[in-house]
Write a protein that holds these residues in place. Structure first.
Motif, PDB file in Angstrom:
ATOM      1  N   LYS A   1      31.087  34.164  29.561  1.00 13.20           N
ATOM      2  CA  LYS A   1      32.355  33.962  30.254  1.00 13.20           C
ATOM      3  C   LYS A   1      32.082  33.610  31.709  1.00 13.20           C
ATOM      4  O   LYS A   1      31.100  34.079  32.298  1.00 13.20           O
ATOM      5  CB  LYS A   1      33.190  35.239  30.200  1.00 13.20           C
ATOM      6  N   LEU A   2      32.949  32.797  32.305  1.00 13.32           N
ATOM      7  CA  LEU A   2      32.825  32.454  33.716  1.00 13.32           C
ATOM      8  C   LEU A   2      33.496  33.524  34.556  1.00 13.32           C
ATOM      9  O   LEU A   2      34.543  34.040  34.180  1.00 13.32           O
ATOM     10  CB  LEU A   2      33.487  31.097  33.986  1.00 13.32           C
ATOM     11  N   LYS A   3      32.883  33.845  35.667  1.00 12.24           N
ATOM     12  CA  LYS A   3      33.466  34.840  36.563  1.00 12.24           C
ATOM     13  C   LYS A   3      34.230  34.140  37.676  1.00 12.24           C
ATOM     14  O   LYS A   3      33.740  33.186  38.274  1.00 12.24           O
ATOM     15  CB  LYS A   3      32.383  35.727  37.166  1.00 12.24           C
ATOM     16  N   THR A   4      35.424  34.641  37.966  1.00 11.55           N
ATOM     17  CA  THR A   4      36.217  34.146  39.079  1.00 11.55           C
ATOM     18  C   THR A   4      35.609  34.665  40.371  1.00 11.55           C
ATOM     19  O   THR A   4      35.188  35.817  40.451  1.00 11.55           O
ATOM     20  CB  THR A   4      37.669  34.649  38.950  1.00 11.55           C
ATOM     21  N   ASN A   5      35.566  33.825  41.392  1.00 17.65           N
ATOM     22  CA  ASN A   5      35.081  34.227  42.709  1.00 17.65           C
ATOM     23  C   ASN A   5      36.056  35.248  43.300  1.00 17.65           C
ATOM     24  O   ASN A   5      37.240  34.961  43.455  1.00 17.65           O
ATOM     25  CB  ASN A   5      34.961  32.985  43.593  1.00 17.65           C
ATOM     26  N   SER A   6      35.557  36.449  43.623  1.00 12.01           N
ATOM     27  CA  SER A   6      36.424  37.535  44.080  1.00 12.01           C
ATOM     28  C   SER A   6      37.129  37.205  45.389  1.00 12.01           C
ATOM     29  O   SER A   6      38.295  37.559  45.591  1.00 12.01           O
ATOM     30  CB  SER A   6      35.614  38.816  44.263  1.00 12.01           C
ATOM     31  N   GLY A   7      36.429  36.536  46.291  1.00 16.78           N
ATOM     32  CA  GLY A   7      37.052  36.170  47.560  1.00 16.78           C
ATOM     33  C   GLY A   7      38.142  35.143  47.381  1.00 16.78           C
ATOM     34  O   GLY A   7      39.174  35.186  48.049  1.00 16.78           O
ATOM     35  N   ALA A   8      37.941  34.218  46.448  1.00 16.93           N
ATOM     36  CA  ALA A   8      38.926  33.163  46.217  1.00 16.93           C
ATOM     37  C   ALA A   8      40.189  33.708  45.569  1.00 16.93           C
ATOM     38  O   ALA A   8      41.296  33.291  45.917  1.00 16.93           O
ATOM     39  CB  ALA A   8      38.324  32.068  45.345  1.00 16.93           C
ATOM     40  N   LYS A   9      40.052  34.644  44.651  1.00 20.59           N
ATOM     41  CA  LYS A   9      41.247  35.152  43.975  1.00 20.59           C
ATOM     42  C   LYS A   9      42.124  35.971  44.927  1.00 20.59           C
ATOM     43  O   LYS A   9      43.312  36.109  44.690  1.00 20.59           O
ATOM     44  CB  LYS A   9      40.886  35.946  42.729  1.00 20.59           C
ATOM     45  N   LYS A  10      41.542  36.507  46.006  1.00 13.47           N
ATOM     46  CA  LYS A  10      42.333  37.218  47.007  1.00 13.47           C
ATOM     47  C   LYS A  10      43.027  36.266  47.968  1.00 13.47           C
ATOM     48  O   LYS A  10      44.031  36.619  48.572  1.00 13.47           O
ATOM     49  CB  LYS A  10      41.432  38.158  47.803  1.00 13.47           C
ATOM     50  N   ARG A  11      42.486  35.059  48.152  1.00 12.94           N
ATOM     51  CA  ARG A  11      42.967  34.169  49.195  1.00 12.94           C
ATOM     52  C   ARG A  11      43.885  33.052  48.718  1.00 12.94           C
ATOM     53  O   ARG A  11      44.648  32.514  49.506  1.00 12.94           O
ATOM     54  CB  ARG A  11      41.772  33.538  49.914  1.00 12.94           C
ATOM     55  N   PHE A  12      43.797  32.666  47.457  1.00 16.58           N
ATOM     56  CA  PHE A  12      44.545  31.511  46.969  1.00 16.58           C
ATOM     57  C   PHE A  12      45.446  31.904  45.811  1.00 16.58           C
ATOM     58  O   PHE A  12      45.098  32.756  45.002  1.00 16.58           O
ATOM     59  CB  PHE A  12      43.581  30.417  46.487  1.00 16.58           C
ATOM     60  N   THR A  13      46.629  31.242  45.760  1.00 18.81           N
ATOM     61  CA  THR A  13      47.521  31.416  44.619  1.00 18.81           C
ATOM     62  C   THR A  13      47.972  30.045  44.147  1.00 18.81           C
ATOM     63  O   THR A  13      48.001  29.092  44.935  1.00 18.81           O
ATOM     64  CB  THR A  13      48.758  32.258  44.978  1.00 18.81           C
ATOM     65  N   LEU A  14      48.325  29.968  42.887  1.00 17.19           N
ATOM     66  CA  LEU A  14      48.752  28.712  42.293  1.00 17.19           C
ATOM     67  C   LEU A  14      50.274  28.631  42.338  1.00 17.19           C
ATOM     68  O   LEU A  14      50.956  29.613  42.034  1.00 17.19           O
ATOM     69  CB  LEU A  14      48.267  28.659  40.841  1.00 17.19           C
ATOM     70  N   THR A  15      50.811  27.479  42.712  1.00 18.71           N
ATOM     71  CA  THR A  15      52.254  27.278  42.697  1.00 18.71           C
ATOM     72  C   THR A  15      52.684  26.844  41.298  1.00 18.71           C
ATOM     73  O   THR A  15      51.847  26.576  40.431  1.00 18.71           O
ATOM     74  CB  THR A  15      52.682  26.197  43.708  1.00 18.71           C
ATOM     75  N   GLY A  16      53.984  26.751  41.092  1.00 17.30           N
ATOM     76  CA  GLY A  16      54.502  26.355  39.800  1.00 17.30           C
ATOM     77  C   GLY A  16      54.143  24.932  39.419  1.00 17.30           C
ATOM     78  O   GLY A  16      54.023  24.607  38.240  1.00 17.30           O
ATOM     79  N   THR A  17      53.962  24.072  40.419  1.00 18.12           N
ATOM     80  CA  THR A  17      53.624  22.675  40.148  1.00 18.12           C
ATOM     81  C   THR A  17      52.120  22.427  40.087  1.00 18.12           C
ATOM     82  O   THR A  17      51.693  21.294  39.950  1.00 18.12           O
ATOM     83  CB  THR A  17      54.239  21.758  41.221  1.00 18.12           C
ATOM     84  N   GLY A  18      51.314  23.502  40.251  1.00 22.56           N
ATOM     85  CA  GLY A  18      49.869  23.367  40.131  1.00 22.56           C
ATOM     86  C   GLY A  18      49.132  23.165  41.437  1.00 22.56           C
ATOM     87  O   GLY A  18      47.923  22.983  41.442  1.00 22.56           O
ATOM     88  N   LYS A  19      49.852  23.200  42.559  1.00 24.13           N
ATOM     89  CA  LYS A  19      49.180  23.102  43.852  1.00 24.13           C
ATOM     90  C   LYS A  19      48.610  24.473  44.217  1.00 24.13           C
ATOM     91  O   LYS A  19      49.029  25.489  43.671  1.00 24.13           O
ATOM     92  CB  LYS A  19      50.167  22.638  44.923  1.00 24.13           C
ATOM     93  N   ILE A  20      47.670  24.484  45.151  1.00 25.85           N
ATOM     94  CA  ILE A  20      47.036  25.739  45.553  1.00 25.85           C
ATOM     95  C   ILE A  20      47.533  26.122  46.934  1.00 25.85           C
ATOM     96  O   ILE A  20      47.411  25.361  47.889  1.00 25.85           O
ATOM     97  CB  ILE A  20      45.504  25.610  45.528  1.00 25.85           C
ATOM     98  N   LYS A  21      48.100  27.330  47.017  1.00 23.42           N
ATOM     99  CA  LYS A  21      48.685  27.828  48.244  1.00 23.42           C
ATOM    100  C   LYS A  21      47.667  28.682  48.979  1.00 23.42           C
ATOM    101  O   LYS A  21      46.869  29.388  48.360  1.00 23.42           O
ATOM    102  CB  LYS A  21      49.915  28.662  47.871  1.00 23.42           C
TER     103      LYS A  21
END
Length: 65
Positions: free
Chosen positions: A3-23
């Protein structure tokens, strides 16, 4: 294949919008705020979007397509 691991720092800093953009949040809003003007702090409050050149790197860190 493992399985691929999500980068812990990235998951705290970025969120996905409904249209697929990264906030993302703006930098320079966490400390040493006394020397910054009200206007500067107010403008840093709003969310921004990740630049187009960085989207692929961020998506890789978040284990998206």
């Amino acid at each position: 294949m493992p399985k691929l691991k999500t980068n812990s720092g990235a998951k705290k800093r970025f969120t996905l919008t409904g249209t697929g953009k990264i906030k993302r949040k703006h930098a320079f809003k966490s400390h040493i705020l006394t020397k910054k003007t009200k206007k500067q702090k107010r403008n840093l409050t709003h969310f921004g979007l990740v630049a187009a050149v960085d989207v692929s790197n961020v998506k890789r860190m978040l284990c998206l397509k």
